[in-house]
Scaffold this motif. Structure first.
Motif, mmCIF file in Angstrom:
data_model
loop_
_atom_site.group_PDB
_atom_site.id
_atom_site.type_symbol
_atom_site.label_atom_id
_atom_site.label_comp_id
_atom_site.label_asym_id
_atom_site.label_seq_id
_atom_site.Cartn_x
_atom_site.Cartn_y
_atom_site.Cartn_z
ATOM 1 N N ASN A 68 0.825 -1.205 0.000
ATOM 2 C CA ASN A 68 0.000 0.000 0.000
ATOM 3 C C ASN A 68 0.865 1.262 0.000
ATOM 4 O O ASN A 68 1.630 1.493 0.940
ATOM 5 C CB ASN A 68 -0.904 -0.024 1.239
ATOM 6 C CG ASN A 68 -1.793 1.196 1.337
ATOM 7 O OD1 ASN A 68 -1.937 1.957 0.381
ATOM 8 N ND2 ASN A 68 -2.390 1.387 2.501
ATOM 9 N N ILE A 69 0.723 2.106 -1.046
ATOM 10 C CA ILE A 69 1.521 3.336 -1.071
ATOM 11 C C ILE A 69 0.944 4.396 -0.152
ATOM 12 O O ILE A 69 1.595 5.414 0.121
ATOM 13 C CB ILE A 69 1.673 3.908 -2.490
ATOM 14 C CG1 ILE A 69 0.317 4.382 -3.041
ATOM 15 C CG2 ILE A 69 2.323 2.900 -3.426
ATOM 16 C CD1 ILE A 69 0.456 5.217 -4.294
ATOM 17 N N TRP A 74 7.070 7.209 4.330
ATOM 18 C CA TRP A 74 7.831 6.431 3.364
ATOM 19 C C TRP A 74 9.303 6.422 3.799
ATOM 20 O O TRP A 74 10.111 7.204 3.326
ATOM 21 C CB TRP A 74 7.723 7.043 1.970
ATOM 22 C CG TRP A 74 6.448 6.747 1.262
ATOM 23 C CD1 TRP A 74 5.377 6.046 1.718
ATOM 24 C CD2 TRP A 74 6.100 7.171 -0.066
ATOM 25 N NE1 TRP A 74 4.387 5.992 0.776
ATOM 26 C CE2 TRP A 74 4.807 6.674 -0.332
ATOM 27 C CE3 TRP A 74 6.764 7.911 -1.041
ATOM 28 C CZ2 TRP A 74 4.159 6.910 -1.543
ATOM 29 C CZ3 TRP A 74 6.119 8.147 -2.246
ATOM 30 C CH2 TRP A 74 4.842 7.645 -2.491
ATOM 31 N N ARG A 79 10.074 2.282 1.212
ATOM 32 C CA ARG A 79 10.220 2.526 -0.230
ATOM 33 C C ARG A 79 10.693 1.255 -0.938
ATOM 34 O O ARG A 79 10.225 0.928 -2.028
ATOM 35 C CB ARG A 79 11.209 3.671 -0.479
ATOM 36 C CG ARG A 79 10.635 5.055 -0.228
ATOM 37 C CD ARG A 79 11.708 6.130 -0.353
ATOM 38 N NE ARG A 79 11.153 7.446 -0.130
ATOM 39 C CZ ARG A 79 10.907 8.350 -1.073
ATOM 40 N NH1 ARG A 79 11.196 8.061 -2.341
ATOM 41 N NH2 ARG A 79 10.400 9.522 -0.800
ATOM 42 N N ILE A 82 7.714 -1.081 -1.195
ATOM 43 C CA ILE A 82 6.847 -0.669 -2.302
ATOM 44 C C ILE A 82 7.383 -1.222 -3.618
ATOM 45 O O ILE A 82 6.621 -1.750 -4.441
ATOM 46 C CB ILE A 82 6.742 0.874 -2.356
ATOM 47 C CG1 ILE A 82 5.931 1.397 -1.167
ATOM 48 C CG2 ILE A 82 6.126 1.330 -3.678
ATOM 49 C CD1 ILE A 82 5.919 2.905 -1.043
ATOM 50 N N ARG A 83 8.670 -1.110 -3.805
ATOM 51 C CA ARG A 83 9.281 -1.556 -5.060
ATOM 52 C C ARG A 83 9.273 -3.079 -5.192
ATOM 53 O O ARG A 83 8.771 -3.629 -6.179
ATOM 54 C CB ARG A 83 10.719 -1.027 -5.144
ATOM 55 C CG ARG A 83 11.495 -1.486 -6.355
ATOM 56 C CD ARG A 83 12.941 -1.012 -6.311
ATOM 57 N NE ARG A 83 13.692 -1.594 -7.391
ATOM 58 C CZ ARG A 83 14.249 -2.804 -7.353
ATOM 59 N NH1 ARG A 83 14.109 -3.561 -6.256
ATOM 60 N NH2 ARG A 83 14.910 -3.271 -8.396
ATOM 61 N N LEU A 135 8.199 7.128 -7.695
ATOM 62 C CA LEU A 135 7.145 6.212 -8.118
ATOM 63 C C LEU A 135 7.218 5.923 -9.612
ATOM 64 O O LEU A 135 6.935 4.802 -10.048
ATOM 65 C CB LEU A 135 5.773 6.764 -7.747
ATOM 66 C CG LEU A 135 5.425 6.720 -6.262
ATOM 67 C CD1 LEU A 135 4.083 7.391 -6.004
ATOM 68 C CD2 LEU A 135 5.414 5.286 -5.734
ATOM 69 N N PHE A 260 4.264 10.842 0.207
ATOM 70 C CA PHE A 260 2.961 10.495 -0.338
ATOM 71 C C PHE A 260 2.183 11.719 -0.792
ATOM 72 O O PHE A 260 1.248 11.600 -1.606
ATOM 73 C CB PHE A 260 2.138 9.719 0.697
ATOM 74 C CG PHE A 260 0.782 9.310 0.211
ATOM 75 C CD1 PHE A 260 0.649 8.376 -0.807
ATOM 76 C CD2 PHE A 260 -0.368 9.877 0.751
ATOM 77 C CE1 PHE A 260 -0.612 8.002 -1.276
ATOM 78 C CE2 PHE A 260 -1.626 9.507 0.288
ATOM 79 C CZ PHE A 260 -1.742 8.561 -0.726
ATOM 80 N N GLU A 263 1.120 12.336 -4.436
ATOM 81 C CA GLU A 263 -0.065 11.719 -5.032
ATOM 82 C C GLU A 263 -1.273 12.651 -4.988
ATOM 83 O O GLU A 263 -2.185 12.530 -5.812
ATOM 84 C CB GLU A 263 -0.406 10.416 -4.306
ATOM 85 C CG GLU A 263 0.550 9.276 -4.590
ATOM 86 C CD GLU A 263 0.478 8.846 -6.049
ATOM 87 O OE1 GLU A 263 -0.528 8.229 -6.431
ATOM 88 O OE2 GLU A 263 1.420 9.149 -6.801
#
Length: 298
Positions: A68-69, A74, A79, A82-83, A135, A260, A263
Motif C-alpha cells: 500500500n503506497i 515512506w 520505499r 513498495i518496489r 514512483l 505520499f 499523489e
C-alpha cells in the motif's frame, strides 16, 4: 473462464474476485499461507515459487499484488517494500508464463504514476514518454518485469490504473470522511488533475481487456474527462449536500504526508485513449457520475 488472481486480499482484489464470481467465472487465488480451499494455491514470490500447473490451467492470470503506497511515512525501508512487492510478484508470474506452451493472457497491474511528476496540464496518453520521480521509477521497473512473458509471446496487458473510487474501500472513504462532516475542501491550489475511475468501470475494463484477444500492451484506466481536484471537490460536496469551505494548504500536506503528498498535489491529466479506441464504454465518464457511482447513487 478460469482466472488466477494474485493480490486477492486487497481492495481491488476482493472486488474483482466478487465480480468474477457473480459472473460465473472460476477464480483461483494465489496465497502465501497454507491454502484453505480448492480455490487457493500457495505461492512464494520472494523465492520465485508458484505452481506452473495452476497457471497453465488458467484463461487469465491477473496480478494486483503490491504494498500500500498510502502507508506513511515512506522510510527508506518502506520505499524498498513498495518496489520489491510489485516487481517480485510480477517477475515470478512472468517467468513461469514464459515457459508454458499455451500461456493464458497476463494482466499486470501498473499505475498512472508511470508518467512521473510535474507535467501540469499536458495531456498524457499511453504513447507519452515516462516521467521522473521515485514512483515513476518503480512503475517502469514494475512494467519491465513483464518482459520475459512478452518476449515469449504471451499476451500481456498492463493496467495503468488511477485512483479507483468506491465507498467499499481504497482511498475514497478516507477522502469522503471530512466532506460528510462539512469540512471538505480542495487540496493545495485545486488545479491539479486527478487520474481516477469508478470501481464499476475498472472492473468492466479488466474483463474487457481479458476477453478481447486484440488487447495487449499498456492501457490507462482513468476517466475520459479528467477533472481537477477543485472540480472533484465541488462534485463530492454537491453529491453529499455539504459545503466545502476548508481548503488544505499544500505545505500542510507535505509536512504531514511526506513523500505520499505527491499523489495528492502533483496531478496528471491522463486520457484512456487505447481503451476508448478498443471500443470500451464508460458508465461513469466524468467526475459527477464517478462520484455518484462511488456513493452507489444513480
Amino acid at each position: 473462464m478460469r482466472y488466477v488472481l494474485a493480490g486477492a486480499s486487497g481492495f481491488l482484489g476482493r472486488a474483482l474476485h466478487a465480480d468474477l464470481a457473480r459472473a460465473g467465472h472460476d477464480v483461483i487465488r494465489l496465497v502465501r499461507r497454507t491454502p484453505q480451499s480448492p480455490h487457493e494455491s500457495q505461492w512464494d514470490p520472494a523465492h520465485d515459487q508458484v505452481d506452473p500447473g495452476v497457471l497453465a490451467d488458467a484463461d487469465a492470470v491477473v496480478n494486483l499484488a503490491g504494498a500500500n503506497i498510502g502507508r506513511i511515512p515512506w522510510t527508506a525501508a518502506y520505499r524498498q517494500t513498495i518496489r520489491t512487492s510489485r516487481i517480485t510478484t510480477t517477475s515470478t508470474l512472468a517467468n513461469v508464463l514464459a515457459g508454458l506452451p499455451e500461456p493464458p493472457v497476463f494482466v499486470a497491474q501498473s499505475a498512472i504514476r508511470y508518467y512521473g511528476e510535474g507535467r501540469g496540464d499536458e495531456e498524457l496518453t499511453e504513447d507519452s514518454l515516462p516521467g521522473l520521480g521515485f514512483l515513476a521509477g518503480v512503475v517502469r521497473e514494475w512494467e519491465e518485469a513483464t518482459s520475459p512473458a512478452e518476449r515469449a509471446g504471451v499476451r500481456v496487458v498492463r493496467l495503468r490504473t488511477g485512483v479507483v473510487v468506491d465507498r467499499s474501500g481504497g482511498a475514497f472513504p478516507l477522502i469522503a470522511a471530512p466532506f460528510r462532516l462539512g469540512l471538505g475542501g480542495r487540496l493545495g491550489s485545486g488545479q491539479q488533475y486527478m487520474g481516477m475511475i469508478s470501481l464499476t468501470d475498472w472492473l468492466a475494463a479488466v474483463r474487457f481487456v481479458v476477453e478481447r484477444p486484440g488487447c495487449q500492451g499498456a492501457y490507462n484506466l482513468t476517466l475520459p474527462e479528467p477533472p481537477t481536484n477543485a472540480e472533484f471537490t465541488q462534485a463530492l460536496g454537491a453529491a453529499l449536500k455539504r459545503p466545502t469551505p476548508a481548503p488544505v494548504p499544500a505545505f500542510v500536506l507535505r509536512t504531514v504526508l511526506g513523500g505520499f503528498s505527491i499523489e495528492l498535489l502533483d496531478g496528471l491529466r491522463i486520457l484512456p485513449s487505447r481503451l476508448l479506441e478498443a471500443g470500451f464504454t464508460f458508465t461513469a465518464p466524468d467526475v459527477a457520475s464517478a462520484v455518484a457511482a462511488a456513493l452507489h447513487r444513480s
